[in-house]
Design an enzyme around this catalytic site. Structure first.
Site, mmCIF file in Angstrom:
data_model
loop_
_atom_site.group_PDB
_atom_site.id
_atom_site.type_symbol
_atom_site.label_atom_id
_atom_site.label_comp_id
_atom_site.label_asym_id
_atom_site.label_seq_id
_atom_site.Cartn_x
_atom_site.Cartn_y
_atom_site.Cartn_z
ATOM 1 N N CYS A 24 51.584 -12.909 31.965
ATOM 2 C CA CYS A 24 51.595 -11.207 31.758
ATOM 3 C C CYS A 24 50.700 -10.601 31.050
ATOM 4 O O CYS A 24 50.084 -9.650 31.643
ATOM 5 C CB CYS A 24 52.731 -10.971 31.493
ATOM 6 S SG CYS A 24 53.288 -9.287 31.916
ATOM 7 N N GLU A 59 47.236 -5.632 46.039
ATOM 8 C CA GLU A 59 46.661 -4.680 43.999
ATOM 9 C C GLU A 59 45.032 -4.719 44.588
ATOM 10 O O GLU A 59 44.564 -3.443 43.974
ATOM 11 C CB GLU A 59 47.715 -5.308 42.736
ATOM 12 C CG GLU A 59 48.631 -5.819 43.029
ATOM 13 C CD GLU A 59 49.951 -5.988 42.176
ATOM 14 O OE1 GLU A 59 51.062 -5.709 41.676
ATOM 15 O OE2 GLU A 59 49.683 -6.100 41.785
HETATM 16 P P1 NDP Z 1 52.412 -14.013 46.928
HETATM 17 O O1 NDP Z 1 53.956 -14.966 46.843
HETATM 18 O O2 NDP Z 1 52.780 -12.431 46.813
HETATM 19 O O3 NDP Z 1 51.560 -13.906 48.529
HETATM 20 C C1 NDP Z 1 50.978 -14.893 48.679
HETATM 21 C C2 NDP Z 1 50.339 -15.159 50.252
HETATM 22 O O4 NDP Z 1 49.159 -16.113 49.997
HETATM 23 C C3 NDP Z 1 50.641 -14.462 50.992
HETATM 24 O O5 NDP Z 1 50.340 -13.771 51.396
HETATM 25 C C4 NDP Z 1 51.214 -16.125 51.759
HETATM 26 O O6 NDP Z 1 51.151 -16.127 53.332
HETATM 27 C C5 NDP Z 1 49.573 -16.310 51.648
HETATM 28 N N1 NDP Z 1 49.893 -17.894 51.274
HETATM 29 C C6 NDP Z 1 50.407 -18.519 50.197
HETATM 30 N N2 NDP Z 1 50.061 -19.330 50.692
HETATM 31 C C7 NDP Z 1 48.770 -19.970 51.297
HETATM 32 C C8 NDP Z 1 47.773 -21.233 51.689
HETATM 33 N N3 NDP Z 1 47.931 -22.239 51.661
HETATM 34 N N4 NDP Z 1 46.837 -20.740 52.746
HETATM 35 C C9 NDP Z 1 46.699 -19.241 53.220
HETATM 36 N N5 NDP Z 1 47.426 -17.936 52.088
HETATM 37 C C10 NDP Z 1 48.787 -18.387 51.903
HETATM 38 O O7 NDP Z 1 51.726 -14.713 45.677
HETATM 39 P P2 NDP Z 1 50.486 -13.718 44.891
HETATM 40 O O8 NDP Z 1 49.466 -14.879 44.037
HETATM 41 O O9 NDP Z 1 50.174 -12.485 45.073
HETATM 42 O O10 NDP Z 1 50.984 -13.412 42.880
HETATM 43 C C11 NDP Z 1 52.571 -14.619 42.578
HETATM 44 C C12 NDP Z 1 53.425 -14.449 42.059
HETATM 45 O O11 NDP Z 1 53.550 -13.561 41.307
HETATM 46 C C13 NDP Z 1 53.918 -13.061 43.243
HETATM 47 O O12 NDP Z 1 55.174 -13.713 44.140
HETATM 48 C C14 NDP Z 1 55.047 -12.204 42.617
HETATM 49 O O13 NDP Z 1 55.759 -12.292 42.315
HETATM 50 C C15 NDP Z 1 54.195 -12.656 41.121
HETATM 51 N N6 NDP Z 1 52.813 -10.980 41.014
HETATM 52 C C16 NDP Z 1 53.782 -9.342 40.926
HETATM 53 C C17 NDP Z 1 53.583 -8.732 40.728
HETATM 54 C C18 NDP Z 1 54.275 -7.079 40.584
HETATM 55 O O14 NDP Z 1 55.209 -7.374 40.398
HETATM 56 N N7 NDP Z 1 53.469 -6.254 40.148
HETATM 57 C C19 NDP Z 1 51.746 -8.732 40.530
HETATM 58 C C20 NDP Z 1 51.068 -9.944 40.949
HETATM 59 C C21 NDP Z 1 51.911 -11.168 40.930
HETATM 60 P P3 NDP Z 1 52.826 -16.646 53.578
HETATM 61 O O15 NDP Z 1 53.404 -14.550 53.350
HETATM 62 O O16 NDP Z 1 52.438 -16.149 55.378
HETATM 63 O O17 NDP Z 1 53.242 -16.821 52.900
#
Ligand code: NDP
Length: 453
Positions: free
Chosen positions: A48, A187
């Site tokens: 964070c 973001e």
């Molecule tokens: P997210 O879980 O938000 O999103 C992951 C994305 O990647 C989804 O669109 C998912 O698709 C896709 N995905 C997953 N696996 C694959 C793959 N193998 N190939 C291609 N696409 C894939 O993760 P982030 O990385 O954006 O963020 C991680 C975590 O960090 C978040 O879940 C959140 O909890 C936290 N975070 C919070 C923030 C905030 O509070 N503002 C800001 C940034 C991070 P699908 O939907 O199809 O699974």
């Protein structure tokens, strides 16, 4: 107090990982009288503070000036054409991260928490070994190692970066491809687009920001498109090639390849539970590598606990902090308590931001049957004068049987700031009538929440 002096251990508590959850647990345990040590292999503050929420939010602020400077002209300011200097923003952001890291270190020091700046692995149910070889015993061990970016297993993935590296770029890229459609993808799409980059978000499915209300997600998509962000849906990445001039070519299924200067993987984060010695001492993991814990964050081993992203309950900083605090109160404060995971507000710091608490309309219909939905679709006063078409959308989901508000979903300027206060009302189980009974604060955007018809 736990009678620490009589214990046959070096410390009452050894925490692995000095991020949000670990630092909070260490500080509170120490304030309850425990002798505490903490190990951190990278920098104090965790994801964070060091490479997540904090530097990201500062970049969001920096990016928004692109619009503010333009809008200022409509408000009478004679704004000359302005340049953006990435290195100035980057250096200032990194300096602020340094400042915060120092503050976290001071907090630990002022609570007499012994900090080991090295990796620790678990070598027994009461023992850890530091990278230097030093063995340490503790009555309890807390694992707070967080999560780590997950990359799809495709050829050339090593040419991309993750949110870990994005804050250190030498220059602002001209063309960016972002893989993923979640928090980080949206973001950073907003951030780099405001900085003038050509941004393409590539998502494997046709849905982004799963978990948020469909109407709100759709509004973000419409606004993002109108701001010039490109989207490729149903486009899993196939491979990434590096060309002679150093640029990248991203190949996607069923579509033309995309050339770019920077590829960011934002494809989710995996619990950081590898190579900690967990299996050897019998700490159970789930299929995704998350440490299994009970309501008190206790693992399958009695003396070992885990909090935060490594348990993959809700990957949010304030949740990790709550879990760390509850753990310390339970184990060292004589005040057993659990974390209430209901109605956790969350936000996506896109341009404009999204904020939400409670059930989406679809969830509420599934779980409750009859629901009432109220929306306000409006142009913020500021945007009207600025000549900006962008419309905000507020949505309230109400349980038809009880009239209780069960969900609030917003997209628009300052939505996270407004939602945090409104989340108190939703958490408290207030009814739509309670919102209606509150007189509007005029003129504001937040007043829409008490004027919904
Ligand atoms: P997210 O879980 O938000 O999103 C992951 C994305 O990647 C989804 O669109 C998912 O698709 C896709 N995905 C997953 N696996 C694959 C793959 N193998 N190939 C291609 N696409 C894939 O993760 P982030 O990385 O954006 O963020 C991680 C975590 O960090 C978040 O879940 C959140 O909890 C936290 N975070 C919070 C923030 C905030 O509070 N503002 C800001 C940034 C991070 P699908 O939907 O199809 O699974």
């Amino acid at each position: 107090m736990n009678g620490a002096a009589a214990m046959p251990y070096d410390f009452d508590l050894f925490v692995i990982g000095a991020g949000s959850g670990g630092v909070r647990a260490a500080r509170i345990a120490a304030s309850h009288g425990a002798s505490v040590a903490i190990a951190e292999e990278y920098r104090v503050g965790g994801t964070c503070v060091i490479r997540g929420c904090v530097p990201k939010k500062l970049l969001v602020y920096g990016a928004h000036f692109a619009e503010d400077l333009k809008d200022a002209r409509r408000f009478g300011w004679n704004v000359p054409d302005c340049d953006f200097d990435w290195t100035v923003l980057r250096n200032n952001v990194l300096a602020d991260v340094d400042r915060l890291e120092g503050m976290y270190g001071n907090t630990l020091e002022s609570h007499n928490v012994r900090l080991f700046r090295e990796r620790a692995t678990i070598t027994g149910v009461h023992s850890v070994t530091l990278a230097s070889g030093r063995a340490i015993t503790a009555k309890y061990i807390l694992i707070a190692t967080g999560a780590w970016p997950m990359l799809p297993e495709i050829e050339g993935a090593e040419h991309g970066i993750t949110s870990n590296e994005v804050f250190h770029l030498d220059e602002c890229p001209r063309r960016v491809v972002i893989a993923g459609g979640g928090y980080i993808a949206n973001e950073f799409a907003g951030i780099f687009n405001e900085f003038g980059a050509h941004v393409t978000l590539v998502n494997r499915s046709d849905q982004m920001l799963r978990g948020y209300d469909a109407q709100i997600r759709d509004r973000l998509l419409q606004i993002s498109l109108s701001k010039g962000i490109n989207f490729r849906f149903n486009a899993p990445l196939e491979r990434v090639g590096k060309r002679e001039d150093g640029t990248l070519r991203v190949h996607i299924r069923d579509g033309d390849p995309i050339d770019c200067d920077l590829l960011i993987f934002a494809t989710g984060r995996r619990p950081k539970s590898d190579e900690l010695g967990l299996e050897d001492v019998g700490v159970e993991l789930d299929g995704k590598g998350a440490i299994r814990v009970d309501d008190h964050s206790r693992t399958s081993v009695e003396s070992i606990y885990a909090v935060g992203d490594v348990t993959d309950r809700v990957q949010l900083t304030p949740v990790a902090i709550r879990e760390g605090h509850a753990f310390a109160d339970t184990v060292f404060g004589g005040n057993p308590r659990t974390v209430d995971y209901g109605c956790i507000p969350s936000a996506v710091f896109s341009h404009p931001p999204i904020a939400a608490v409670g059930m989406t309309e679809a969830e509420a219909r599934d779980r409750l049957g009859a629901v009432k939905v109220y929306t306000s679709d409006f142009r913020a006063m500021k945007n009207v004068l600025a000549g900006r078409d962008e419309r905000a959308l507020y949505k309230m989901v109400v349980d038809a049987a009880t009239e209780r508000v069960v969900g609030l979903h917003m997209i628009g300027p300052d939505a996270p700031e407004i939602l945090q206060a409104a989340a108190v009302a939703v958490k408290a189980g207030l009814t739509k009538q309670a919102f209606d009974d509150t007189i509007a604060l005029h003129p504001s955007m937040a007043e829409e929440l008490v004027l919904l018809r």
